[in-house]
Write a protein that holds these residues in place. Structure first.
Motif, mmCIF file in Angstrom:
data_model
loop_
_atom_site.group_PDB
_atom_site.id
_atom_site.type_symbol
_atom_site.label_atom_id
_atom_site.label_comp_id
_atom_site.label_asym_id
_atom_site.label_seq_id
_atom_site.Cartn_x
_atom_site.Cartn_y
_atom_site.Cartn_z
ATOM 1 N N ARG A 1 -32.866 4.952 4.925
ATOM 2 C CA ARG A 1 -32.132 4.416 5.765
ATOM 3 C C ARG A 1 -31.113 3.458 5.548
ATOM 4 N NH1 ARG A 1 -37.087 4.314 8.861
ATOM 5 N NH2 ARG A 1 -36.997 2.089 9.041
ATOM 6 N N TRP A 2 -31.545 2.387 4.652
ATOM 7 C CA TRP A 2 -30.814 1.412 4.355
ATOM 8 C C TRP A 2 -29.700 1.886 3.357
ATOM 9 C CZ3 TRP A 2 -29.871 -3.182 5.846
ATOM 10 C CH2 TRP A 2 -30.803 -3.929 6.717
ATOM 11 N N ALA A 3 -30.179 2.899 2.565
ATOM 12 C CA ALA A 3 -28.930 3.441 1.344
ATOM 13 C C ALA A 3 -27.908 4.103 2.280
ATOM 14 C CB ALA A 3 -29.873 4.532 0.531
ATOM 15 N N ILE A 4 -28.278 4.887 3.212
ATOM 16 C CA ILE A 4 -27.415 5.862 4.088
ATOM 17 C C ILE A 4 -26.492 4.972 4.806
ATOM 18 C CG2 ILE A 4 -27.068 7.330 5.661
ATOM 19 C CD1 ILE A 4 -29.433 8.798 4.671
ATOM 20 N N SER A 5 -27.049 3.932 5.602
ATOM 21 C CA SER A 5 -26.385 3.056 6.555
ATOM 22 C C SER A 5 -25.683 1.842 5.873
ATOM 23 C CB SER A 5 -27.123 2.792 7.696
ATOM 24 O OG SER A 5 -28.384 2.062 7.279
ATOM 25 N N GLY A 6 -26.179 1.462 4.717
ATOM 26 C CA GLY A 6 -25.788 0.129 3.950
ATOM 27 C C GLY A 6 -24.218 0.186 4.020
ATOM 28 N N PRO A 7 -23.544 0.992 3.475
ATOM 29 C CA PRO A 7 -22.138 0.883 3.308
ATOM 30 C C PRO A 7 -21.243 0.283 4.880
ATOM 31 C CG PRO A 7 -22.592 3.159 2.615
ATOM 32 C CD PRO A 7 -23.827 2.582 3.011
ATOM 33 N N PHE A 8 -21.744 0.571 5.962
ATOM 34 C CA PHE A 8 -21.200 0.093 7.174
ATOM 35 C C PHE A 8 -21.674 -1.327 7.288
ATOM 36 C CE2 PHE A 8 -22.244 4.463 7.732
ATOM 37 C CZ PHE A 8 -20.873 5.014 8.005
ATOM 38 N N LEU A 9 -22.777 -1.941 6.837
ATOM 39 C CA LEU A 9 -23.291 -3.246 6.704
ATOM 40 C C LEU A 9 -22.412 -4.115 5.869
ATOM 41 C CD1 LEU A 9 -25.018 -5.512 7.995
ATOM 42 C CD2 LEU A 9 -26.692 -4.842 6.124
ATOM 43 N N LEU A 10 -22.132 -3.363 4.663
ATOM 44 C CA LEU A 10 -21.329 -3.782 3.519
ATOM 45 C C LEU A 10 -20.067 -4.045 4.053
ATOM 46 C CD1 LEU A 10 -20.622 -4.552 0.620
ATOM 47 C CD2 LEU A 10 -20.048 -2.384 0.296
ATOM 48 N N ALA A 11 -19.208 -3.248 4.918
ATOM 49 C CA ALA A 11 -18.180 -3.396 5.379
ATOM 50 C C ALA A 11 -18.122 -4.655 6.602
ATOM 51 C CB ALA A 11 -17.717 -2.045 6.134
ATOM 52 N N THR A 12 -19.095 -4.771 7.326
ATOM 53 C CA THR A 12 -19.269 -5.823 8.408
ATOM 54 C C THR A 12 -19.109 -7.135 7.257
ATOM 55 O OG1 THR A 12 -20.646 -4.371 9.489
ATOM 56 C CG2 THR A 12 -20.638 -6.999 9.869
ATOM 57 N N VAL A 13 -20.108 -7.262 6.172
ATOM 58 C CA VAL A 13 -19.970 -8.423 5.326
ATOM 59 C C VAL A 13 -18.798 -8.601 4.917
ATOM 60 C CG1 VAL A 13 -21.143 -9.620 3.629
ATOM 61 C CG2 VAL A 13 -22.517 -8.452 5.255
ATOM 62 N N ALA A 14 -18.000 -7.870 4.184
ATOM 63 C CA ALA A 14 -16.851 -8.011 4.001
ATOM 64 C C ALA A 14 -15.502 -8.455 4.726
ATOM 65 C CB ALA A 14 -16.200 -6.487 3.069
ATOM 66 N N MET A 15 -15.697 -7.886 5.942
ATOM 67 C CA MET A 15 -14.494 -8.196 7.102
ATOM 68 C C MET A 15 -14.793 -9.979 7.577
ATOM 69 S SD MET A 15 -12.504 -5.739 7.645
ATOM 70 C CE MET A 15 -12.398 -5.659 5.775
ATOM 71 N N LEU A 16 -16.017 -10.154 7.560
ATOM 72 C CA LEU A 16 -16.488 -11.513 7.711
ATOM 73 C C LEU A 16 -15.974 -12.359 6.756
ATOM 74 C CD1 LEU A 16 -19.991 -10.979 9.722
ATOM 75 C CD2 LEU A 16 -17.954 -11.186 10.710
ATOM 76 N N ALA A 17 -16.167 -11.902 5.455
ATOM 77 C CA ALA A 17 -15.852 -12.941 4.292
ATOM 78 C C ALA A 17 -14.094 -12.913 4.294
ATOM 79 C CB ALA A 17 -16.318 -12.151 2.961
ATOM 80 N N ARG A 18 -13.578 -11.908 4.825
ATOM 81 C CA ARG A 18 -12.208 -11.836 4.896
ATOM 82 C C ARG A 18 -11.599 -13.055 5.977
ATOM 83 N NH1 ARG A 18 -7.538 -8.447 7.253
ATOM 84 N NH2 ARG A 18 -5.797 -9.143 6.105
#
Length: 401
Positions: A156-173
């Motif tokens: 579940r983490w492997a499949i849904s992880g990219p969306f969480l990665l995008a969330t973190v990246a946007m907050l970092a931006r």
């Protein structure tokens, strides 16, 4: 804008257009999860349109090339989110307010600023926070939807992880934009220090989102083919080959751990009379009716399969002989109490049951033979009853109707 940025822009257009085409073929021509895949197609078309407009930005005020571009990203993510909801078959659909509130709020705020490079900071922060909210919704609904299919937490983490990665990246931006302050304008376009890494990040995230959803879609197709191969085509329960395979697995586990497994055979009584009197279509309905009634009395760990004709088999892991006899009797009484309604007539259905528990050193053929013999003993003793087979010997004890 540098040559690297131009190359990235055109690469993004090509990649998103290719993904849109692929999803269109998968959902349209191949009919694979069409509700989900066609939404992924729309999302990628919106992403491709976003990049096509973004590369045309100049210093000239333009709502289309500034605010409009960002709104297209929001709508693309909303379409992707909608596709995920359909693909993972979420039990409870997210409300419309939760899906569109971040987009509407972002639109209201960005409409208050001029459509040019001077509003970069406001738009960058609003854009990043909105994308973070949308991608987190994708992550959360994907993660909890996959739980319904009993995927492991790692999968579940492997499949849904990219969306969480995008969330973190946007907050970092957001943090980067606040730390750097307003960028100096250049000829025709506002170039920021982290613009090229940001483009790479978007490229990677979009690719990861599409690849993981493609993997999940393919997995669903494989699972569907496997399910069709395991199922009886008429009743939808497991077929004989699948039941024998499961019995082999349970036999190995019993020999290894000593945990019991019960095998129950049952056969419909006077099924030929039903076919002769009411027709084969009604006979088929009767078989499906039996599966529905019996399945509702089983645990999730139990397995029901059609062994052939009107003969069925139930595997019950962790069940001793007493429990198997009681469970078989519950199935018998449920069938007797639930007639089939056909042609304005209630057709009474009964079945004869035979139960056996796999011995610690017994073979698969032996336990099947014993359960089958107990079932035929039930038929000889008057039908609509349960017979049990003791250890691998020929003694049986009957449970009277």
């Amino acid at each position: 804008m540098g040559q690297v940025d131009i190359t990235l822009f055109y690469m993004d257009i090509v990649l998103t257009a290719m993904w849109a085409f692929s999803w269109g073929v998968i959902g349209g021509a191949m009919k694979m999860a069409p509700k989900a895949t066609l939404r992924f197609c729309v999302a990628n078309l919106l992403f491709a349109g976003t990049v096509a407009l973004l590369v045309q930005r100049t210093g000239t005020p333009s709502y289309v090339h500034y605010q409009g571009v960002e709104w297209l990203v929001f709508m693309g993510l909303a379409a992707f989110h909608s596709g995920i909801v359909y693909l993972v078959r979420l039990d409870e659909l997210p409300t419309l307010a939760r899906r569109i509130s971040p987009i509407l709020l972002a639109m209201v705020i960005t409409l208050q600023v001029p459509p040019d490079g001077s509003s970069y900071m406001v738009r960058a922060i609003v854009f990043s926070l909105t994308v973070a909210a949308l991608t987190f919704s994708c992550f959360w609904d994907c993660y909890r939807g996959l739980r319904n299919d009993q995927f492991s937490a790692t999968v579940r983490w492997a499949i849904s992880g990219p969306f969480l990665l995008a969330t973190v990246a946007m907050l970092a931006r957001v943090v980067l934009v606040l730390a750097e302050g307003p960028p100096p304008p250049t000829e025709g376009f506002v170039q920021v220090p982290h613009f090229t890494p940001f483009l790479w990040m978007l490229t990677i995230i979009v690719m990861a989102m599409n690849i993981t959803m493609a993997g999940l879609t393919a997995g669903r197709l494989v699972k569907r083919f496997r399910s069709l191969a395991e199922q009886d085509h008429l009743t939808g329960c497991l077929n004989r080959a699948s039941m024998e395979e499961r019995l082999s697995i349970e036999l190995e586990r019993t020999h290894r751990t000593g945990e019991p497994v019960a095998c129950v055979f049952f056969d419909l009584d006077h099924f030929k009379d039903i076919n002769d009197r009411h027709g084969h279509e009604t006979g088929d309905r009767a078989l499906c009716h039996v599966v529905d009634v019996v399945q509702s009395r089983l645990r999730t760990v139990d397995a029901l399969g059609r062994f052939g004709g009107e003969e069925f088999m139930v595997l019950m892991p962790g069940t001793h002989l007493t429990g198997a006899r009681e469970a078989a009797n519950r199935m018998r009484m449920a069938l007797e109490a639930t007639p089939l309604r056909a042609h304005d007539t209630d057709i009474r259905l009964t079945a004869s049951f035979g139960a056996a528990v796999l011995g610690s050193r017994e073979s698969k053929a032996s336990v099947l033979r014993r359960a089958d013999a107990a079932m035929y003993l039930a038929k000889r003793n008057g039908r609509n009853r349960v017979e049990i087979s003791l250890e691998p010997i020929h003694s049986q004890i009957s449970l009277q109707h």
